[in-house]
Design a protein around this motif. Structure first.
Motif, PDB file in Angstrom:
ATOM      1  N   GLU A   1       0.764  -1.169   0.006  1.00  0.00           N
ATOM      2  CA  GLU A   1       0.038   0.046   0.013  1.00  0.00           C
ATOM      3  C   GLU A   1       0.836   1.303  -0.166  1.00  0.00           C
ATOM      4  O   GLU A   1       0.434   2.378  -0.711  1.00  0.00           O
ATOM      5  N   LYS A   2       2.003   1.231   0.784  1.00  0.00           N
ATOM      6  CA  LYS A   2       2.648   2.474   0.956  1.00  0.00           C
ATOM      7  C   LYS A   2       3.996   2.421  -0.007  1.00  0.00           C
ATOM      8  O   LYS A   2       4.967   3.024   0.426  1.00  0.00           O
ATOM      9  N   GLN A   3       3.928   1.925  -1.068  1.00  0.00           N
ATOM     10  CA  GLN A   3       4.997   1.505  -2.031  1.00  0.00           C
ATOM     11  C   GLN A   3       5.500   3.060  -2.505  1.00  0.00           C
ATOM     12  O   GLN A   3       4.745   3.961  -2.645  1.00  0.00           O
ATOM     13  N   THR A   4       6.846   3.114  -2.392  1.00  0.00           N
ATOM     14  CA  THR A   4       7.329   4.582  -2.930  1.00  0.00           C
ATOM     15  C   THR A   4       8.197   4.423  -4.008  1.00  0.00           C
ATOM     16  O   THR A   4       8.337   5.540  -4.824  1.00  0.00           O
ATOM     17  N   GLY A   5       8.602   3.363  -4.336  1.00  0.00           N
ATOM     18  CA  GLY A   5       9.476   2.914  -5.611  1.00  0.00           C
ATOM     19  C   GLY A   5       8.298   2.431  -6.671  1.00  0.00           C
ATOM     20  O   GLY A   5       7.688   1.583  -6.471  1.00  0.00           O
ATOM     21  N   PHE A   6       8.554   2.965  -7.979  1.00  0.00           N
ATOM     22  CA  PHE A   6       7.610   2.602  -8.966  1.00  0.00           C
ATOM     23  C   PHE A   6       8.267   2.023 -10.114  1.00  0.00           C
ATOM     24  O   PHE A   6       9.594   2.683 -10.773  1.00  0.00           O
ATOM     25  N   LEU A   7       7.679   1.390 -11.056  1.00  0.00           N
ATOM     26  CA  LEU A   7       8.159   1.046 -12.343  1.00  0.00           C
ATOM     27  C   LEU A   7       7.132   1.706 -13.249  1.00  0.00           C
ATOM     28  O   LEU A   7       6.163   1.746 -13.614  1.00  0.00           O
ATOM     29  N   GLU A   8       8.148   2.517 -14.224  1.00  0.00           N
ATOM     30  CA  GLU A   8       7.557   3.100 -15.443  1.00  0.00           C
ATOM     31  C   GLU A   8       7.788   2.434 -16.787  1.00  0.00           C
ATOM     32  O   GLU A   8       9.235   2.433 -17.127  1.00  0.00           O
ATOM     33  N   VAL A   9       6.999   1.996 -17.367  1.00  0.00           N
ATOM     34  CA  VAL A   9       7.183   1.069 -18.850  1.00  0.00           C
ATOM     35  C   VAL A   9       6.844   1.931 -19.950  1.00  0.00           C
ATOM     36  O   VAL A   9       5.581   2.418 -19.818  1.00  0.00           O
ATOM     37  N   CYS A  10       7.826   2.203 -20.593  1.00  0.00           N
ATOM     38  CA  CYS A  10       7.827   3.212 -21.890  1.00  0.00           C
ATOM     39  C   CYS A  10       7.922   2.568 -23.211  1.00  0.00           C
ATOM     40  O   CYS A  10       9.097   2.513 -23.423  1.00  0.00           O
ATOM     41  N   ASN A  11       6.879   2.386 -23.649  1.00  0.00           N
ATOM     42  CA  ASN A  11       6.911   1.672 -25.076  1.00  0.00           C
ATOM     43  C   ASN A  11       7.342   2.931 -25.838  1.00  0.00           C
ATOM     44  O   ASN A  11       6.257   3.989 -26.161  1.00  0.00           O
ATOM     45  N   SER A  12       8.469   3.099 -26.694  1.00  0.00           N
ATOM     46  CA  SER A  12       8.600   4.324 -27.379  1.00  0.00           C
ATOM     47  C   SER A  12       8.352   4.215 -28.772  1.00  0.00           C
ATOM     48  O   SER A  12       8.106   3.166 -29.291  1.00  0.00           O
ATOM     49  N   ILE A  13       8.532   5.365 -29.510  1.00  0.00           N
ATOM     50  CA  ILE A  13       8.557   5.367 -30.886  1.00  0.00           C
ATOM     51  C   ILE A  13       9.503   4.818 -31.518  1.00  0.00           C
ATOM     52  O   ILE A  13      10.810   4.206 -30.862  1.00  0.00           O
ATOM     53  N   LEU A  14       9.489   4.539 -32.709  1.00  0.00           N
ATOM     54  CA  LEU A  14      10.474   3.788 -33.714  1.00  0.00           C
ATOM     55  C   LEU A  14      11.847   4.781 -33.843  1.00  0.00           C
ATOM     56  O   LEU A  14      12.094   5.089 -34.946  1.00  0.00           O
ATOM     57  N   SER A  15      12.419   5.127 -32.683  1.00  0.00           N
ATOM     58  CA  SER A  15      13.612   6.034 -32.885  1.00  0.00           C
ATOM     59  C   SER A  15      14.606   5.258 -31.735  1.00  0.00           C
ATOM     60  O   SER A  15      14.097   4.864 -30.824  1.00  0.00           O
ATOM     61  N   GLU A  16      15.794   5.347 -32.226  1.00  0.00           N
ATOM     62  CA  GLU A  16      16.983   5.115 -31.273  1.00  0.00           C
ATOM     63  C   GLU A  16      17.662   6.403 -30.667  1.00  0.00           C
ATOM     64  O   GLU A  16      17.969   6.621 -29.587  1.00  0.00           O
ATOM     65  N   GLU A  17      17.932   7.340 -31.547  1.00  0.00           N
ATOM     66  CA  GLU A  17      18.842   8.368 -31.191  1.00  0.00           C
ATOM     67  C   GLU A  17      18.201   9.537 -30.160  1.00  0.00           C
ATOM     68  O   GLU A  17      18.642   9.686 -29.163  1.00  0.00           O
ATOM     69  N   ALA A  18      16.929   9.814 -30.532  1.00  0.00           N
ATOM     70  CA  ALA A  18      15.992  10.832 -29.508  1.00  0.00           C
ATOM     71  C   ALA A  18      15.795  10.080 -28.395  1.00  0.00           C
ATOM     72  O   ALA A  18      15.798  10.551 -27.090  1.00  0.00           O
ATOM     73  N   VAL A  19      15.366   8.797 -28.503  1.00  0.00           N
ATOM     74  CA  VAL A  19      14.913   8.122 -27.184  1.00  0.00           C
ATOM     75  C   VAL A  19      15.857   7.759 -26.256  1.00  0.00           C
ATOM     76  O   VAL A  19      16.175   7.899 -25.021  1.00  0.00           O
ATOM     77  N   LEU A  20      17.050   7.078 -26.894  1.00  0.00           N
ATOM     78  CA  LEU A  20      18.368   6.958 -26.122  1.00  0.00           C
ATOM     79  C   LEU A  20      18.623   8.361 -25.460  1.00  0.00           C
ATOM     80  O   LEU A  20      19.288   8.427 -24.358  1.00  0.00           O
ATOM     81  N   GLY A  21      18.838   9.448 -25.920  1.00  0.00           N
ATOM     82  CA  GLY A  21      19.131  10.635 -25.562  1.00  0.00           C
ATOM     83  C   GLY A  21      18.297  11.283 -24.559  1.00  0.00           C
ATOM     84  O   GLY A  21      18.479  11.830 -23.556  1.00  0.00           O
ATOM     85  N   PHE A  22      16.831  11.137 -24.629  1.00  0.00           N
ATOM     86  CA  PHE A  22      15.964  11.297 -23.616  1.00  0.00           C
ATOM     87  C   PHE A  22      16.261  10.410 -22.432  1.00  0.00           C
ATOM     88  O   PHE A  22      16.216  10.953 -21.099  1.00  0.00           O
ATOM     89  N   ASP A  23      16.551   9.263 -22.560  1.00  0.00           N
ATOM     90  CA  ASP A  23      16.961   8.367 -21.392  1.00  0.00           C
ATOM     91  C   ASP A  23      18.085   8.604 -20.620  1.00  0.00           C
ATOM     92  O   ASP A  23      18.000   8.553 -19.440  1.00  0.00           O
ATOM     93  N   TYR A  24      19.115   9.108 -21.297  1.00  0.00           N
ATOM     94  CA  TYR A  24      20.460   9.428 -20.885  1.00  0.00           C
ATOM     95  C   TYR A  24      19.995  10.537 -20.118  1.00  0.00           C
ATOM     96  O   TYR A  24      20.512  10.958 -18.893  1.00  0.00           O
ATOM     97  N   GLY A  25      19.521  11.661 -20.564  1.00  0.00           N
ATOM     98  CA  GLY A  25      18.989  12.885 -19.774  1.00  0.00           C
ATOM     99  C   GLY A  25      18.308  12.613 -18.575  1.00  0.00           C
ATOM    100  O   GLY A  25      18.631  13.185 -17.572  1.00  0.00           O
ATOM    101  N   PHE A  26      17.348  11.770 -18.383  1.00  0.00           N
ATOM    102  CA  PHE A  26      16.624  11.072 -17.356  1.00  0.00           C
ATOM    103  C   PHE A  26      17.508  10.472 -16.439  1.00  0.00           C
ATOM    104  O   PHE A  26      17.533  10.763 -15.212  1.00  0.00           O
ATOM    105  N   SER A  27      18.685   9.720 -16.943  1.00  0.00           N
ATOM    106  CA  SER A  27      19.462   9.240 -15.778  1.00  0.00           C
ATOM    107  C   SER A  27      20.623   9.994 -15.140  1.00  0.00           C
ATOM    108  O   SER A  27      20.958   9.955 -14.253  1.00  0.00           O
ATOM    109  N   ILE A  28      20.939  11.213 -15.684  1.00  0.00           N
ATOM    110  CA  ILE A  28      21.902  12.084 -15.140  1.00  0.00           C
ATOM    111  C   ILE A  28      21.155  12.889 -14.004  1.00  0.00           C
ATOM    112  O   ILE A  28      22.082  13.935 -13.412  1.00  0.00           O
TER     113      ILE A  28
END
Length: 1354
Positions: free
Chosen positions: A1061-1088
């Motif tokens: 009930e009081k869960q604080t960590g969550f899983l976000e599942v993101c089915n992306s568009i058919l792109s590698e460069e923009a999506v990987l760049g997005f996820d790198y920005g998310f990670s830093i």
């Protein structure tokens, strides 16, 4: 009998021999006679060999006698006059114009100087720069030959191709009126045919054609075609085409027609059938629909026929309306029915338990649709009304034809008197509802099919502006005023649509247009103002002074609209689908054009611009050879940044994330973002920008970055300018990803834990600002990729504000060669992004543009672009000479007497807003600060900007390898969260239940099960996980299924987000568009941004990462060394030589290893730039994922992920291997052999291990061959390998075995390190070198596999 036949056959055979011999003898004699006495042949050559020759071409003409070659007879070349058909022998004298004039053709009379006709020799002439008059025939003849040969004759035409000129009057066509259509072609040659088309219908015979030319058809033609034809409605949006065939070429011109015509129904059947038992084949809901047309676009309204209510009143009751646009001005209005919701309305929104009541619901739906609907087209025109009765599908199939001109269609199922009474009631109600319009805000944000909340996406989140009712009211008034004042409305619409083409946004005035056809005064001949009060609703005006008083005639309206749309600022918005957005933008833009800035804001803008200018001057004076990429020519951007930051602070935005290229970047850092100038000066002098005790290589001057707090009137906003590489626009998706991560940290919008439908909106707390260059914005494919992310769940940030510093040039490429589109910003139109074009030398107009952009983003949460047209004062950099390639542009730049900042300051002084000398003190203070910082540069001790705020407590990785306890409590690992949803039976049987069975038995856990255990354990510890990529919810190989879909209603369910009930960590599942460069760049920005988020990007296949190579090279592999930005991004790259061909086999580990800083002759530590692994067991993968978050530092992790191993029966782990106290093993030894009996050791990595084990078992070589696995390749596990090698004291053969080709895979990386560090010289067993990653012929693939095993075991 047989003997007789044989004799006959022999006689026939000898006769055939004699006949053949005679034939060949006679043929040979005839050839000799012909060779001796044959008449010669003539050859007339005209080059180029074409009947139609282009004007100004060079033409060679020759006449020669052939066969026999030794003939003394001479041929003669004749010129044939096309007028008189008279032949004249071509001689040197003739070409010189000598002789009796009456005998010389006109063509040669003026050729005395041999300017055009040259005599090249006997019977050979050359025509220089052929003209139309040279059209002629030439003949080659031999009159003196003993046997005269057949003369050779050729004719040619000299062509002049000219495009047709079209005109259509009047400019504004109205159905039924006469239109004059003209097509004219002047001075062309030759004429072949003419075709006139409108909408593929030939119109040639409806007009008159005239061709003017001389009688002999020699010189240029003049063609005219004109017709006076009644205008037809079906001309609308079709083209008027004039096609003229000239010689062998076809020249055409076309003009798109726009016709004003009255509304009418296109296809609108009075009886439409609905099957209320079943869904449509293509739609999920039953529907009725009508197609209609008209220009301007008509309004359409639907009513219930029985109670005269607008269908909008039934929206919550299960009836909804959708509009679609079709080609050529046709629109479709569709009414859809939701049976379930209609049933809820019937039962007071209560669940129906009684079966009989359910049946009554069906009857209620049937009754509801059979009552009929009234559709009105254009409420101001009562002649367009149709009543539609929808019946169940089993009813009579006869459909009645539609007549759009009837006052009322026949009513079915009602008596005539009842029909008349019903129509009378509706007709009376019509006047009450005439201008009642409630258009819904068109939401182009994409969403999941379901309406249940999942982590990262809340469908119930408010997505419409808070003042939507006010905007809708304005739209209602606007539509009413359009009907009462069509002349004014058309004029305003024309300027809103086309005014930007005449705007004076270029400070250099390189290409100025004075008029365009769409804004010609003659288009609006009949201009009347019917209702002056209603006119106020058509335009955004603040009637506050004499200048803005309401215009009273056409000329005054044109003057006002030119001030609004054709001055130093304009806007593009005609392509925006939403009427609400388009009207709001236009009216607000018009209002802001009269905005008078506060004197304090004017002074602040002037100060920022002057500081920007002074900073460039300071750098130019102190560092004369520095490429500083100054802001000179674009100082107006400081006004943009100042207002954006101010507005953000005042509106409660907590974080602003900015990405920006090198142009003016240093100006922004020092002048506005509190970056220590001393650090920058140190950098310019070649010193470090980071402390010496920090492992870093740094980056060039134009890539510096910062993070700071700004204060505006007591309100604080945190601004982050992210690092940028020289690969232009690569930082844009990185900035968007970082902004999204900040929204997660701040529980902003879709991450909000508040489930109530309050005023919270996505993007309330975080703003992303993206700055671009004009050439890169138009040329880099990552731009449209990033735009495609902007409205998607799990990627949207609630809209970005884009600023294009439009230098009107690339490196040296002028803008006309830098793109095919009109504007560099046209990629934004992909997502209906408005574009504001503004003159970069007009700071107050830049403020107006920024104000509008900020308000639009705040209201509609969508992207918007400001195109600030400016220039680069010194070319691409200060050491460049731009006049080499762009002299005209830089002539104008160099002629400027004042800089933009100085010019603006002078204007403020002239208007007494600023006193002369007031700014001098402030600028002197700023200059003194720069001097002071410059003096401190050599001794200044810079600080490391990392490991602060959310990164506090983390460290830089050390040069030694550490082991981390990544196991987890077994009882918690066995914790279950079973879905009670209606999931697919195959997934429930083969995935959910089998996984539960494996966990219960604690053995046989496959790859995806251990991944789920790793995810769940991290979520229990409070970490967030984001997994992104194509098809990651299911998994490319249908292995993951972390996102389950309800088979009844498409609801998406993520079981790991319901652990407790009081869960604080969550899983976000993101089915992306058919792109590698923009999506990987997005996820790198998310990670830093935040170390507490495990960010995973999974490629569909391993080698698909190469579409994102720029992100890997400039950020992932080198980001920490250059910028000190740590990233724990995990890349999953499915890898394996499985016979899938070149593009689905290898993830190219050799390329990743090549860009690591692993030592070839030394011991690696945790501080390598990337960690690269090829795990062989699910438990190892479990530990790797947990290690990414458990450690006190972050490193990118590259995983050669499995394909076949996902379901390999031997690739399994037990739960005990993940218990507390266990950890990831860099090297896995062989516990199936006795070490003292081993004489051969095979080293291997990845799934190839299972192939070797199977072969060893089949060959019965378990006694003397050991197989050792390298699970981690980088950092190279030298210590672990040394311990393994020590075990095999009797081993004499050490072999590296891999399934990849020799020039690929790990061989080149491994072999040198084994020899240099471990003293072991490896032998190679694997595929030979190849230019592709894998073969695509299965037979060869199998031969290669067999050969590898022979090399390893024989």
């Amino acid at each position: 009998m047989i003997e007789t036949l044989m004799k006959i056959n022999s006689i026939m055979y000898h006769c055939s021999i004699i006949y053949s011999s005679c034939y060949f003898l006679l043929t040979f004699l005839f050839f000799l006679i012909h060779r001796t006495y044959a008449a010669p042949s003539l050859k007339l050559t005209i080059s180029p060999d074409n009947k139609y020759i282009d004007r100004d071409s060079e033409i060679s003409i020759s006449c020669e006698l052939r066969d026999p070659a030794d003939s003394e007879d001479k041929p003669v070349l004749y010129y044939v006059d096309p007028r008189t058909k008279k032949r004249t022998a071509v001689t040197r004298a003739l070409l010189n114009g000598k002789g009796e004039k009456q005998d010389i053709p006109d063509l040669f009379l003026n050729n005395q100087d041999r300017e055009r006709y040259k005599y090249e020799g006997k019977n050979r002439i050359k025509i220089i720069k052929a003209q139309l008059i040279d059209r002629a025939a030439y003949e080659c003849e031999c009159p003196d030959c003993a046997i005269p040969p057949t003369k050779d004759r050729k004719e040619f035409f000299v062509t002049k191709y000219v495009d047709p000129i079209l005109s259509v009057t009047p400019n504004q066509l109205v159905e039924g009126d006469k239109a004059t259509l003209r097509c004219q072609v002047d001075e062309f040659y030759p004429f072949t045919s003419l075709e006139i088309l409108i909408h593929h219908h030939t119109m040639k015979d409806k007009g008159e054609m005239q061709i003017v030319n001389d009688s002999k058809n020699v010189f240029g033609h003049n063609l005219k075609w004109n017709a006076s034809i009644p205008v037809q409605a079906d001309w609308h949006e079709h083209t008027f085409q004039c096609i003229v065939k000239q010689g062998e070429q076809t020249r055409r011109n076309e003009k798109k027609l726009s016709v004003l015509f009255s509304p009418r129904f296109s296809v609108c059947h009075e009886k439409q059938h609905i099957d209320h038992e079943k869904n449509d084949e293509t739609n999920t809901e039953p529907k009725i629909e009508c197609s209609y047309t008209g220009n301007p676009k008509p309004q359409i309204e639907w009513y219930k026929a029985n109670n005269e209510k607008l269908i909008d009143d039934y929206n919550k009751g299960g009836i909804s309306i959708k509009e679609e646009s079709e080609p050529f001005g046709v629109y479709k209005s569709i009414v859809k029915f939701d049976r379930q919701k209609l049933a809820e309305v019937k039962n007071g929104f209560k669940a129906v338990a009684d079966p009989n009541e359910v049946d009554s619901n069906k009857n209620y739906f049937q009754k509801l649709i059979n009552q009929g609907f009234l559709v009105r087209l254009n409420p101001n025109n009562l002649t367009k009304i149709i009543t539609i009765v929808a019946t169940e599908k089993e009813a009579a199939n006869k459909q009645f034809g539609n007549n759009g001109h009837l006052l009322l269609a026949r009513l079915n199922y009602l008596c005539l008197l009842g029909s008349l009474l019903l129509f009378f009631k509706i007709f009376m109600k019509y006047f009450q509802l005439l201008f009642r319009i409630n258009p819904l805000h068109k939401n182009i944000y994409r969403s999941y099919k379901h309406q249940t909340k999942i982590f990262g996406y809340n469908p119930n989140l408010k997505n419409t502006p808070s003042n939507i009712e006010e905007i809708q009211t304005n739209l209602t008034r606007y539509n009413k005023s359009r009907c009462s004042n069509p002349s004014v409305s058309l004029l305003i619409d024309a300027y809103r649509k086309h005014g930007h083409q005449l705007a004076k946004t270029d400070p250099l005035e390189l290409a100025v247009k004075s008029t365009i056809p769409e804004l010609d005064d003659n288009i609006f001949p009949q201009f009347t103002i019917n209702n002056s009060e209603d006119v106020k609703n058509l335009i955004g005006l603040t009637i506050s002074d004499e200048e803005d008083k309401l215009p009273s005639n056409k000329q005054e309206w044109i003057q006002l609209l030119q001030k609004r749309y054709c001055d130093k600022i304009s806007i593009e918005l005609e392509y925006i689908e939403s009427d609400i957005e388009r009207l709001w933008l236009a009216r607000r833009f018009e209002e802001l054009r009269t905005l008078k800035l506060e004197p304090t804001l004017q002074q602040r803008i002037a100060e920022h611009m002057l500081k920007c200018e002074v900073f460039d001057q300071f750098l130019g004076a102190k560092f004369t050879t520095l490429k500083r990429y100054s802001g000179e020519g674009a100082e107006g951007m400081m006004a943009f940044f100042d207002l954006c930051f101010d507005k953000s602070a005042q509106s409660g935005v907590e974080n602003v994330v900015v990405c920006m290229p090198h142009r003016g970047r240093n100006n922004l850092l020092v002048c506005m973002l509190n970056y220590p100038a001393a650090v920058m000066f140190r950098k310019i002098k070649g010193k470090r920008e980071f402390p010496a005790d920090v492992k870093s290589t740094g980056d060039v001057l134009s890539h510096l970055y910062t993070s700071t707090d700004l204060d505006y009137n007591g309100k604080n906003v945190h601004v982050s300018l992210i690092p940028n590489p020289s690969h232009l626009e690569a930082n844009n998706p990185v900035a968007v990803g970082k902004a999204r991560s900040k929204q997660l940290s701040l529980k902003d919008g879709h991450y909000s834990s508040n489930d109530k439908n309050d005023e919270t909106r996505h993007g309330d707390k975080v703003l992303c600002i993206q700055v671009h260059g004009d050439a890169s914005f138009a040329g880099q494919g990552i731009i449209p990729e990033t735009f495609q992310l902007s409205h998607l769940p799990n990627y949207s940030v609630g809209g970005s504000i884009h600023l294009v510093t439009n230098n009107q040039i690339g490196y040296t490429t002028p803008q006309n060669l830098a793109r095919s589109s009109r504007y560099c910003t046209d990629f934004g139109k992909i997502v209906n992004c408005p574009v504001i074009h503004v003159n970069g030398h007009r700071p107050e107009e830049i403020v107006q543009a920024t104000q509008l952009a900020y308000e639009y983003r705040s209201l509609f949460r969508k992207d918007i672009i400001i195109d600030m047209v400016c220039y680069r004062r010194w070319g691409h950099n200060e050491l460049d000479d731009p006049t080499f390639t762009n002299p005209s542009m830089y002539k104008k730049i160099n002629e400027a007497t004042m800089s933009p900042a100085s010019h603006y300051l002078q204007s403020l002084i002239d208007s007494t807003i600023v006193k002369k000398g007031t700014m001098d003190k402030k600028i002197k203070t700023f200059r003194d600060m720069l001097e002071e910082q410059y003096a401190q540069a050599d001794t200044y001790q810079p600080k490391a900007p990392h490991l602060e705020r959310q990164w506090s407590g983390f460290i830089q990785a050390k040069p030694n390898c550490t082991q981390w306890n990544t196991g987890f409590n077994l009882s918690l690992l066995k914790f279950e969260t079973l879905s009670k949803k209606q999931i697919h039976p195959t997934i429930e049987r083969a995935h959910v239940l089998k996984r539960k069975q494996r966990i219960d038995t604690e053995i046989g856990l496959d790859w995806s099960t251990c991944e789920a255990l790793a995810f769940g354990s991290l979520l229990l510890q409070g970490y967030n996980i984001r997994i992104s990529g194509q098809d990651v919810g299911r998994g490319t190989f249908s292995q993951r299924h972390c996102m389950l879909v309800n088979q009844q209603n498409d609801d998406v369910y993520v079981p790991l987000n319901s652990l407790y009930e009081k869960q604080t960590g969550f899983l976000e599942v993101c089915n992306s568009i058919l792109s590698e460069e923009a999506v990987l760049g997005f996820d790198y920005g998310f990670s830093i941004d935040n170390p507490n988020n495990l960010v995973i990007w999974e490629a569909q296949f391993g080698d698909f990462y190469n579409g994102a190579q720029i992100i890997i090279d400039t950020y992932i592999s080198s980001g920490e060394l250059k910028f000190l930005t740590q990233s724990g991004l995990t890349m999953l790259l499915p890898h394996g030589m499985d016979g899938a061909g070149p593009d689905h086999s290898s993830c190219h580990l050799e390329r990743f290893l090549q860009i690591t800083d692993s030592k070839e002759d030394g011991i690696d530590g945790d501080d390598v730039n990337m960690q690269i692994v090829n795990p062989t067991t699910p438990a190892q993968y479990f530990h790797l994922l947990r290690r990414q978050m458990i450690r006190n530092y972050r490193k990118p992790l590259i995983v050669a992920a499995p394909k076949l191993l996902l379901r390999h029966p031997e690739c399994i782990s037990s739960l005990k291997e993940m218990d507390e106290g266990t950890s990831f093993q860099r090297v896995l030894g062989d516990n199936q052999v006795a070490a003292d009996k081993v004489n051969r050791v095979l080293f291997v990595s990845g799934k190839h291990y299972y192939t070797l084990c199977d072969a060893r078992l089949k060959l019965k070589r378990q006694d003397n061959i050991a197989i050792v696995r390298l699970e981690e390749i980088c950092p190279f596990p030298a210590a672990d390998l040394r311990q393994e090698i020590k075990k095999y004291k009797n081993a004499t053969q050490f072999i590296w075995c891999q399934e990849e080709h020799r020039n690929q895979g790990l061989w080149t990386f491994i072999s040198a390190r084994f020899e240099n560090i471990l003293g072991v010289k490896l032998k190679y067993a694997g595929r030979q070198v190849l230019g592709t990653p894998a073969v695509a012929i299965n037979e060869i693939h199998l031969q290669e596999c067999e050969q590898i095993l022979k090399m390893a075991f024989e």
